[in-house]
Design an enzyme around this catalytic site. Structure first.
Site, PDB file in Angstrom:
ATOM      1  N   SER A  87      -8.941   0.629   6.734  1.00 51.47           N
ATOM      2  CA  SER A  87      -8.471  -0.126   5.571  1.00 51.47           C
ATOM      3  C   SER A  87      -8.365  -1.628   5.801  1.00 51.47           C
ATOM      4  CB  SER A  87      -7.133   0.426   5.089  1.00 51.47           C
ATOM      5  OG  SER A  87      -6.225   0.565   6.148  1.00 51.47           O
TER       6      SER A  87
ATOM      7  N   LYS B 165      -7.117   4.246  -5.587  1.00 47.51           N
ATOM      8  CA  LYS B 165      -8.043   3.178  -5.195  1.00 47.51           C
ATOM      9  C   LYS B 165      -9.280   3.244  -6.088  1.00 47.51           C
ATOM     10  CE  LYS B 165      -5.518   2.554  -1.096  1.00 47.51           C
ATOM     11  NZ  LYS B 165      -4.954   3.269   0.036  1.00 47.51           N
TER      12      LYS B 165
ATOM     13  N   HIS C 150     -10.610   4.882   1.314  1.00 48.09           N
ATOM     14  CA  HIS C 150     -11.478   3.751   0.951  1.00 48.09           C
ATOM     15  C   HIS C 150     -12.959   4.123   0.871  1.00 48.09           C
ATOM     16  CE1 HIS C 150      -8.064   1.065   1.384  1.00 48.09           C
ATOM     17  NE2 HIS C 150      -7.759   1.759   2.460  1.00 48.09           N
TER      18      HIS C 150
END
Ligand SMILES: *Cc1c(COP(=O)(O)O)cnc(C)c1O
Length: 391
Positions: free
Chosen positions: A180, A240, A208
């Protein structure tokens, strides 16, 4: 002073003197490249809304409509009476999307990691993690009671040593699919081989990678072509690239049934609102269907990297939407962030303990909602403020 007051004041004073005092910017607009922060407009490069779905009209409209149908809250935990048809359908769609037998929706990614790791390993077992894993995985490992060790970042030899020393009933290797703060990928194919060789299980936190990597946006496991047998525990977050909120663990029927019985952060918490599940079903569909979002994001990543390199800044070897500019000291990171802010760009400075000492950085994140012109604007601003880092 009371010992608590004394302690808290000392912590606050120390943080301030180290330039590590954290405060929260106040956001006055919906997520997007143009963000109102503390009353001013900026072009922002720091959100994790990688596909630009957080403020997508179809996602937001579904959230509103589903709130009308289901109300605002879920009312209870999943095992009591909070597991709605929307949650259930989302789980089935997530499992299909990731190519896994089942999926289990958690209220946050932190809780998914905590619940999965503590359900899988305990006293007598081993949990082995990459040093740069997300805080939630590291904390889960410590809380599990299993023998906890960390290997050097993406270093297979270092992992092999830890595995050989583990001497455990069961060993769980856990890594971020995309790191990250650095943006690089874990070598998942090699990790899966090493896990199989040692009879260990591999768990991947794809917070991610999901939505961004792989032709269909199915994340790190699609990028490397890894099956459920190779990555038995796949975790993903919904806040996300999916643009909403929540998280999930995907894997075998047996794994998911066991988590329903054992994962305390699943059992003892309120289910996320059904309307959020309904909205996430829409964003999951958009993430799968709209490959142009990934194509555009990839083009922006390339544009940014070429531009920054020609300016002489130090980039990291990242091919993802996370493009950190490492400057070193905390003070340098803060002044670069401030200089960009003066130019109208919002990019956050990341300092220890989130990153190692001496590796403070600007964490630039690109999203499919950015335009080439906005990236061009950031590059021009970086050129103007270059003196700040040089001095
Ligand atoms: C954001 C993040 C989490 C936590 O997910 P939340 O849903 O925000 O709690 C876990 N792991 C990684 C790698 C993350 O980036």
């Amino acid at each position: 002073m009371n010992p608590f007051d004394q302690h808290l004041q000392a912590v606050l004073d120390e943080r301030r003197s180290l330039h590590r005092y954290r405060s929260r910017p106040h956001i006055g607009s919906a997520q997007g490249p143009e963000l109102e922060v503390d009353g001013c407009r900026y072009t922002a490069f720091c959100s994790n809304d990688y596909l630009g779905l957080a403020a997508h009209p179809d996602v937001a409209a579904t959230l509103a409509q589903a709130a009308g149908d289901w109300g605002a809250g879920s009312g209870a935990s999943h095992l009591v009476c909070g597991h709605s048809a929307e949650h259930h359908a989302l789980e089935q769609e997530l499992a299909a999307f990731c190519g896994r037998e089942r999926a289990l929706v958690f209220s946050t990614g932190f809780m998914a990691n905590l619940g999965a790791v503590t359900a899988l390993v305990g006293r007598g077992d081993a949990i082995i993690q990459d040093k740069l894993n997300h805080a939630s995985l590291l904390d889960a490992g410590r809380l599990s009671g299993a023998r906890f060790s960390r290997f050097l970042h993406n270093d297979l030899a270092s992992l092999r040593t830890r595995l050989a020393a583990a001497q455990a009933r069961r060993a769980l290797i856990a890594v971020d699919g995309v790191f990250s703060m650095d943006g690089d990928l874990a070598p998942l194919a090699e990790l899966a081989d090493m896990a199989a060789e040692h009879g260990a299980w591999l768990m991947v936190d794809d917070a991610h990678g999901l939505g961004c990597l792989g032709a269909g946006g199915r994340g790190s496991v699609e990028h490397f072509g890894l099956s459920q047998a190779q990555v038995p525990v796949l975790m993903g977050t919904l806040g996300k690239a999916m643009g909403t909120f929540g998280a999930f663990v995907a894997g075998s029927e047996r794994l998911i049934e066991a988590l329903i019985q054992l994962a305390r952060s699943y059992i003892y918490t309120t289910a996320l609102p059904p309307a959020v599940a309904a909205a996430t079903r829409v964003s999951l569909r958009l993430a799968g269907e709209q490959g142009w979002r990934r194509d555009h994001l990839r083009a922006l990543i390339e544009q940014f990297r070429l531009g920054v390199e020609s300016l002489g800044y130090a980039l990291m070897p990242s091919q993802t939407a996370i493009q950190p500019i490492v400057v070193g000291s905390d003070a340098a990171a803060l002044s670069l962030s401030q200089a960009l802010k003066d130019e109208g760009f919002w990019v956050s400075a990341i300092r220890p303990p989130t990153v190692p000492e001496g590796r403070a950085r600007l964490r630039v994140t690109l999203t499919a909602a950015h335009s080439r012109a906005q990236v061009e604007g950031l590059l021009a601003a970086l050129e103007r403020v270059k003196a700040v880092v040089a001095s």
